[in-house]
Design a protein around this motif. Structure first.
Motif: not given
Length: 694
Positions: A566-575, A593-602, A617-624
């Motif tokens: 429940e700790k705060a999420h990693i702010q500014g992470a790019s997904i 985006h509302d949760l505080g992450y930067e997003t790029t959509w493929a 290095m641009r992305f911290d995680l892939v959500f697919t």
């Protein structure tokens, strides 16, 4: 200004009235309130106590005056908003609304429904939607003094409608995958609400949606189908037929169909429509005709008859599946129709004007609860079909059963005594713990109902070296853990023992059970490499035995994760979001985006890999997503793991054969439909694990 002698039109005790009196108006373009034009004073006095959100802007720089109902829309700028120029107060959206303001100042009113505006009012930019009117404000000489606005925020309604639309689309996608033809008819005129591709393939190129059966199929006028539909709708009794002839269009020969007409009921029990389903079995009927011909010349055509019998037996087996399919599809249509009714009605009610906030929240809660019920229903169906993604882990069965028994006790009631008998010192199994808990709860609830809420429920755990033959299956040697649950209830009739694990089969009264509990137990056991056995006789209780593979001796139970999720999420992470469906893609990126992450959509895997190749290095995680054209989500995850070690991947899907084969244990999965909290928790933990591993 002093409030000792306020102007009469500011006699209201509202917060906004007090702010007007407290503000120093000297030096502004509108001057002190006592000198304001009568038109302004009259407007302010009229709507200052109104529950409808309103504001007026006037003067050379459009100074804003608003009532208390408008204050929540301003967020943190409400306390300093009174008297500020309109362009300054709403600087973040001024580019969007300036043309509308200019139009009002020219003397032309405007009205907008659900207009999207991205505004910063609570420290961050957020998408919002509004229904409002801008009207010119005139004095007694018809000169324009400024602008008057009435407004309401419709963000919750718009987002709720979008969420409901996504849920309806998911349910339609499920019906689309049915093996036979499926159609949904509503009302006494049998108007088409939906048909799947299999239905269109049989019927040909026709316009269905919004048209009645009589309009779509005029050639059926003398074939009895209209009358059958009318009877099912009027009586509420289903109609099932095999090898029913039907002539479509100008075809010279009839086709034959196995047909089901299943009434679909509303919440009050009234019939609201008819579910249509079945298969075309023309080839089977032709085979049966040929079989009769072969029988007439049996002595001369023994070999031909034998071959034809094999084919006839295969088609007969398909025909025997119709009743089960009819029960399944009828139950799915009924349950989902109820869920759609709740969602649709809530959305329609939220669209009404002047809906109190308390009632709007109630409707939103109803939509959320209904989505969760639909997800649970889908999960139970997938469990029976053995299409659910399982996450097996090693656990001590006895300890788990003892813990679940304590939790189940309040559920079954104080009049049911639960006896848990000691077992071997250690009984380790390897299975999905969550599904195991659900199976135990389903068995306990089933036992409670069989005992009418009063009796003895005995549970024991043992280790065995053989899986007994069940439902015609041979015995199987091996190491298994068996959980045996025996009740003192009414028992099960012999002719029902072979049916109790079928989905939607239930002996309970209407509204007392869905018929999916035991089917979940069956599906979980089979998919986990075990089985479930039942023995019973009328008035002698029932014993259910759940067999699961025993864990290898070198493994040990998984320890609970002590990390604070429940700790705060990693702010500014790019997904990097990979989703081929436009609606879901927009929704997912907006949520992240509302949760505080930067997003790029493929929109597919190849585009995602191209973005990674440009700058890994641009992305911290892939959500697919899993199901995509070309390379699916699991294949993409494996490629990312090979090419970019250390870059975490989170998968999401509502259903996929890929998941049921083998989901890599190092990949996280978010099941659709997911809640915002569930998505946030998985993303947050995955990013934290990735960061700590680097």
């Amino acid at each position: 200004m002093t409030t000792a002698h306020p102007p009469p039109f500011l006699s209201s005790s509202t917060r906004s009235s007090l702010d007007i009196l407290a503000r120093d108006w000297n030096g502004t373009s509108v001057g002190p309130p006592a000198q304001w034009p009568l038109a302004i004073q009259s407007v302010v006095a009229t709507w200052m106590d109104s529950p409808q959100a309103m504001f007026v802007s006037w003067g050379t720089d459009l100074r804003c005056i608003f009532n208390d109902a408008y204050r929540p829309f301003l967020g943190e700028r409400a306390d300093t908003g009174i008297g500020r120029p309109f362009a300054e107060l709403w600087a973040d959206i001024w580019a969007d609304i300036e043309p509308i303001v200019a139009k009002a100042l020219r003397g032309e009113g405007s009205r907008f429904e659900d207009m999207p505006l991205t505004m910063t009012r609570n420290g961050y930019a957020e998408p919002t939607w509004w229904t409002f009117t801008y009207m010119p404000l005139r004095d007694e000489n018809h000169r324009i003094l400024g602008m008057l606005c009435t407004t309401s925020e419709t963000t919750n309604q718009v987002l709720g409608a979008r969420k409901a639309a996504l849920e309806r689309e998911r349910q339609r996608h499920m019906l689309q995958q049915m093996p036979g033809f499926v159609g949904l008819l509503s009302g006494p005129d049998h108007v088409f609400d939906y048909v799947n591709d299999a239905y269109r393939a049989i019927s040909g190129d026709r316009e269905f949606i919004g048209r009645s059966v009589r309009e779509v199929f005029p050639e059926l006028a003398d074939q009895g189908f209209y009358e059958l539909l009318d009877r099912v709708y009027a009586t509420g009794k289903p109609f099932v037929a095999q090898a029913m002839p039907i002539r479509l269009g100008d075809e010279p020969q009839p086709r034959f169909i196995d047909l089901l007409y299943q009434p679909m009921r509303e919440d009050d029990g009234a019939v609201g429509g008819v579910f249509v389903g079945g298969y075309e079995v023309t080839s089977r009927v032709q085979a049966e005709v040929q079989l009769r011909q072969f029988n007439e010349t049996l002595e001369n055509r023994v070999e031909e008859r034998t071959a034809e019998l094999v084919r006839a037996q295969e088609t007969l087996r398909q025909a025997q599946k119709l009743e089960a399919v009819g029960q399944l599809t009828g139950g799915v249509a009924h349950d989902f129709n109820n869920l759609l009714t709740v969602i649709g009605s809530s959305v329609e009610l939220m669209r009404r004007k002047n809906v109190p906030e308390e009632r709007r929240q109630k409707y939103l809660e109803a939509i959320g609860d209904t989505v969760r019920r639909a997800a649970k229903l889908t999960g139970q169906l997938l469990a029976f079909a053995r299409r659910q993604p399982l996450r097996p882990e090693v656990f001590d069965v006895a300890r788990r059963v003892e813990a679940v028994a304590e939790l189940v006790q309040p559920l079954v009631g104080a009049r049911v005594r639960i006896d848990f008998l000691p077992s071997a010192p250690t009984c380790l199994a390897e299975a999905d713990v969550s599904q195991f808990d659900t199976a135990l709860v389903n068995l306990a609830v089933n036992a409670r109902d069989a005992m009418n809420g009063e009796g003895l429920l005995t549970i024991r755990v043992d280790a065995v070296t053989r899986l007994p033959g069940v439902r015609g299956q041979p015995t199987r040697d091996g190491n298994f853990i068996v959980v045996t649950m025996t009740d003192s209830g009414s028992g099960i009739a012999p002719d029902k023992l072979e049916l109790i694990f079928e989905p939607f089969f239930t002996t309970k009264g209407v509204g007392k059970g869905t018929g999916l509990g035991l089917s979940q137990v069956f599906g979980f056991a089979k998919q986990s490499g075990g089985d479930v056995q039942v023995s019973s006789a009328p008035n002698e209780g029932a014993t259910f035995s759940l067999f699961l593979p025993q864990a290898p001796a070198h493994l040990s139970p998984a320890e609970p994760d002590a990390a604070d999720l429940e700790k705060a999420h990693i702010q500014g992470a790019s997904i990097l979001v990979v989703e081929d469906n436009a609606t879901v893609g927009q929704f997912s990126t907006a949520v992240l985006h509302d949760l505080g992450y930067e997003t790029t959509w493929a929109t597919d895997a190849m585009q995602a890999l191209a973005l990674l190749a440009e700058d890994e290095m641009r992305f911290d995680l892939v959500f697919t997503d899993i199901i995509m054209p070309g390379m699916n989500g699991v294949e993409l995850a494996r490629t990312v793991r090979d090419k970019y070690p250390g870059l975490p991947v989170v998968l999401t899907s509502g259903y996929s054969d890929v998941l049921t084969d083998e989901l890599p244990r190092d990949l996280e999965l978010v099941n659709k439909p997911y809640s915002i909290d569930a998505l946030s928790r998985v993303i947050r933990q995955t990013l934290r694990n990735s960061t700590s591993a680097r």
